[in-house]
Design a protein around this motif. Structure first.
Motif, mmCIF file in Angstrom:
data_model
loop_
_atom_site.group_PDB
_atom_site.id
_atom_site.type_symbol
_atom_site.label_atom_id
_atom_site.label_comp_id
_atom_site.label_asym_id
_atom_site.label_seq_id
_atom_site.Cartn_x
_atom_site.Cartn_y
_atom_site.Cartn_z
ATOM 1 N N LEU A 114 -4.783 11.542 -7.210
ATOM 2 C CA LEU A 114 -6.094 10.920 -7.078
ATOM 3 C C LEU A 114 -6.569 10.288 -8.376
ATOM 4 C CD1 LEU A 114 -7.996 13.535 -4.874
ATOM 5 C CD2 LEU A 114 -7.290 11.247 -4.203
ATOM 6 N N PHE A 115 -6.113 10.811 -9.502
ATOM 7 C CA PHE A 115 -6.532 10.279 -10.808
ATOM 8 C C PHE A 115 -5.524 9.277 -11.379
ATOM 9 C CE2 PHE A 115 -8.984 14.161 -10.462
ATOM 10 C CZ PHE A 115 -10.239 13.747 -10.894
ATOM 11 N N THR A 116 -4.633 8.804 -10.553
ATOM 12 C CA THR A 116 -3.664 7.788 -10.951
ATOM 13 C C THR A 116 -3.869 6.541 -10.095
ATOM 14 O OG1 THR A 116 -2.025 8.645 -9.390
ATOM 15 C CG2 THR A 116 -1.977 9.522 -11.638
ATOM 16 N N PRO A 117 -3.324 5.389 -10.522
ATOM 17 C CA PRO A 117 -3.491 4.149 -9.728
ATOM 18 C C PRO A 117 -2.839 4.215 -8.348
ATOM 19 C CG PRO A 117 -2.843 3.653 -11.980
ATOM 20 C CD PRO A 117 -2.708 5.123 -11.827
ATOM 21 N N ILE A 118 -2.063 5.269 -8.057
ATOM 22 C CA ILE A 118 -1.386 5.367 -6.768
ATOM 23 C C ILE A 118 -2.381 5.413 -5.616
ATOM 24 C CG2 ILE A 118 0.169 6.800 -5.382
ATOM 25 C CD1 ILE A 118 1.442 7.777 -7.940
ATOM 26 N N SER A 119 -3.507 6.076 -5.830
ATOM 27 C CA SER A 119 -4.482 6.253 -4.752
ATOM 28 C C SER A 119 -5.438 5.080 -4.603
ATOM 29 C CB SER A 119 -5.295 7.516 -5.004
ATOM 30 O OG SER A 119 -6.040 7.390 -6.205
ATOM 31 N N ALA A 120 -5.234 4.011 -5.381
ATOM 32 C CA ALA A 120 -6.189 2.900 -5.368
ATOM 33 C C ALA A 120 -6.242 2.224 -4.001
ATOM 34 C CB ALA A 120 -5.817 1.879 -6.438
ATOM 35 N N GLN A 121 -5.091 2.127 -3.315
ATOM 36 C CA GLN A 121 -5.087 1.433 -2.031
ATOM 37 C C GLN A 121 -5.748 2.256 -0.920
ATOM 38 O OE1 GLN A 121 -0.595 2.696 -0.561
ATOM 39 N NE2 GLN A 121 -1.171 0.565 -0.546
ATOM 40 N N GLY A 212 -1.932 -4.072 2.841
ATOM 41 C CA GLY A 212 -0.595 -4.041 2.264
ATOM 42 C C GLY A 212 0.241 -2.893 2.803
ATOM 43 N N VAL A 213 1.370 -2.680 2.139
ATOM 44 C CA VAL A 213 2.321 -1.647 2.549
ATOM 45 C C VAL A 213 1.901 -0.307 1.947
ATOM 46 C CG1 VAL A 213 4.741 -0.926 2.543
ATOM 47 C CG2 VAL A 213 4.164 -3.361 2.671
ATOM 48 N N ILE A 214 1.856 0.714 2.790
ATOM 49 C CA ILE A 214 1.465 2.041 2.321
ATOM 50 C C ILE A 214 2.674 2.740 1.704
ATOM 51 C CG2 ILE A 214 0.483 4.264 2.995
ATOM 52 C CD1 ILE A 214 -0.890 2.911 5.283
ATOM 53 N N THR A 215 2.494 3.280 0.533
ATOM 54 C CA THR A 215 3.572 3.979 -0.170
ATOM 55 C C THR A 215 3.767 5.385 0.400
ATOM 56 O OG1 THR A 215 2.055 4.840 -1.834
ATOM 57 C CG2 THR A 215 3.051 2.688 -2.264
ATOM 58 N N PRO A 216 4.955 5.985 0.192
ATOM 59 C CA PRO A 216 5.167 7.373 0.655
ATOM 60 C C PRO A 216 4.174 8.366 0.067
ATOM 61 C CG PRO A 216 7.264 6.343 0.109
ATOM 62 C CD PRO A 216 6.192 5.383 -0.333
ATOM 63 N N THR A 217 3.780 8.143 -1.183
ATOM 64 C CA THR A 217 2.788 9.044 -1.787
ATOM 65 C C THR A 217 1.456 8.975 -1.061
ATOM 66 O OG1 THR A 217 3.843 8.708 -3.949
ATOM 67 C CG2 THR A 217 1.636 9.648 -3.940
ATOM 68 N N SER A 218 1.080 7.784 -0.634
ATOM 69 C CA SER A 218 -0.171 7.638 0.110
ATOM 70 C C SER A 218 -0.087 8.347 1.458
ATOM 71 C CB SER A 218 -0.482 6.155 0.318
ATOM 72 O OG SER A 218 -0.676 5.505 -0.921
#
Length: 463
Positions: A114-121, A212-218
């Protein structure tokens, strides 16, 4: 609150030499039967053999128990007999420990993500106020589920003790009256289906809203977010079912005690001070006062046990309830705020956001209503025992002494189901939450208007 608030010790009566001098039947009735409260030989229900595999009380909520066992929130206990459960085996205990460890590991991973850019989408908004609300709601969700797992692991022995006390209490009732207090808890299954449907619908809406495309982490974040909400809600339903079980037993002893009240005794005598002629005017629902000492001893003992169970459930759930009520309050507030923003927006209203908000509101409103009603009913029935006892018809001084001893110790000792002592949970809790939501919603709207005014006002050029 001191222990004396919950336990009222009464001296044993000398009117009987054995704990259960009455007719003891090895059979049970199919449900709560009012005839079981009387001694009329013509009202004995048709016996039904008690099967060896018949598991009382908790058989009615086995579905929700299975979900909690699989998720590690409840120990996978062993069934010793129809009226006793034992601690889990080493294998089952290791399984629960492994599941709880995996849950804490995923929680750490989600907080980091949550505190990384990964959760931005997944968690992105155009307004600063919306971002703050969304992050607070997410952190409260994580905190609530993590605290639920921790408290459940710590209270494993306490929960097993509560279950055994309920089973032992039911065994006493069956031996004394031949009555089985099982009741259909179909509401728990309905709530489980509703929770699963709401969480699935919410996640689908979130996936369609992502650009966009959802990443596995999302996907992991979304799935674990749904699991956290679903299992926390399931535990609230389980706590409500436990309170409903206690409510049924409080109601049983209150109905038994009601047979000795002044009104029922008057009906037995024919009513209105007139002498009854023959046996036609005798009320079969009224109990004979000669049996009051032995029944009162049973009622006092059962009432003390129920108060101990009631307090034990409160002790096992109070931290979870504080966290859940805080999370539920904030979720209801933010979704009401999002609905207000959508309705007052100048642009096109988003059907996706509207459906998202309505799904969350339906889920949390139903859980809050269930919890408030269960706590309110049980608390009211627990406090009603002293009120009913005060109306008992007792001409004999010996009977009046029995009543006075109980009333003296129970006066000004009102039973309450609290959220860690901060406030009582009852039928008024839902109204209090709505009042707090309205207040905080006004504050959020004012922040939004202030933010919009800063955006609309032109910035003066510096010379």
């Amino acid at each position: 609150m001191s222990p004396n608030t919950w336990i009222v010790e009464m001296p044993a009566q000398k009117t009987r030499s054995q704990p259960y001098p009455r007719r003891v039947s090895p059979y049970r009735t199919a449900s709560i039967n009012r005839d079981a409260f009387t001694r009329d030989s013509t009202a004995v229900p048709e016996p039904v053999p008690l099967r060896n595999h018949d598991y009382p009380v908790f058989e009615d909520i086995r579905t929700i128990l299975s979900v909690l066992k699989a998720s590690g929130l409840m120990p996978i206990y062993e069934q010793v007999s129809n009226y006793e459960v034992g601690p889990p085996t080493k294998t089952n205990e290791f399984y629960s420990f492994f599941v709880r460890g995996a849950v804490h590991a995923l929680t750490i991973f989600n907080v980091y993500s949550l505190f990384t850019p990964i959760s931005a989408q997944l968690f992105y908004s155009y307004r600063e106020t919306d971002n703050v609300n969304q992050w607070i709601e997410l952190l409260l969700c994580i905190l609530t589920y993590t605290l639920t797992v921790f408290v459940c692991a710590r209270n494993t022995k306490s929960m097993l003790r509560i279950m055994n006390e309920i089973l032992q209490l039911d065994e006493e009732i069956r031996r004394q009256f031949g009555a089985n207090l099982n009741q259909n808890f179909g509401f728990s299954v309905k709530f489980l289906v509703g929770i699963a449907a709401c969480q699935t619908y919410i996640i689908v809406l979130k996936i369609y809203a992502v650009q966009g495309v959802i990443t596995p982490t999302s996907y992991i974040l979304l799935a674990f977010y749904a699991v956290q909400n679903g299992l926390t809600a399931t535990y609230i339903v389980f706590a409500s079912a436990l309170l409903r079980i206690v409510y049924i037993r409080f109601h049983f002893i209150n109905e038994l005690l009601t047979k000795y009240t002044y009104g029922q005794q008057n009906k037995r005598k024919g009513g209105g001070g007139r002498r009854a002629r023959g046996n036609n005017n005798i009320n079969p629902n009224a109990a004979i006062m000669e049996h009051f000492p032995e029944d009162s001893l049973f009622i006092y003992r059962m009432h003390n046990k129920l108060l101990r169970i009631y307090k034990g459930i409160n002790d096992c759930c109070n931290l979870i309830l504080v966290s859940f009520l805080g999370y539920s309050f904030y979720t209801v507030t933010t979704n009401c705020y999002n609905l207000f923003v959508q309705i007052t927006a100048k642009g096109m209203v988003s059907p996706n956001i509207l459906q998202w908000c309505f799904a969350w509101l339906c889920l949390h409103f139903s859980l809050l209503a269930l919890l408030s009603r269960s706590c309110g009913l049980t608390t009211k029935e627990a406090n009603a025992t002293a009120q009913i006892l005060a109306r008992v018809y007792a001409k004999c001084r010996e009977y009046q002494n029995i009543i006075d001893k109980f009333l003296t110790k129970s006066i000004k000792q009102e039973v309450q189901f609290t959220a860690y002592g901060f406030f009582a949970i009852d039928n008024s809790t839902l109204f209090k939450i709505f009042s707090a939501v309205t207040t905080y919603l006004v504050i959020l709207i004012q922040f939004k208007q202030l933010e919009d005014s800063k955006t609309d006002d032109p910035v003066p050029e510096q010379t």
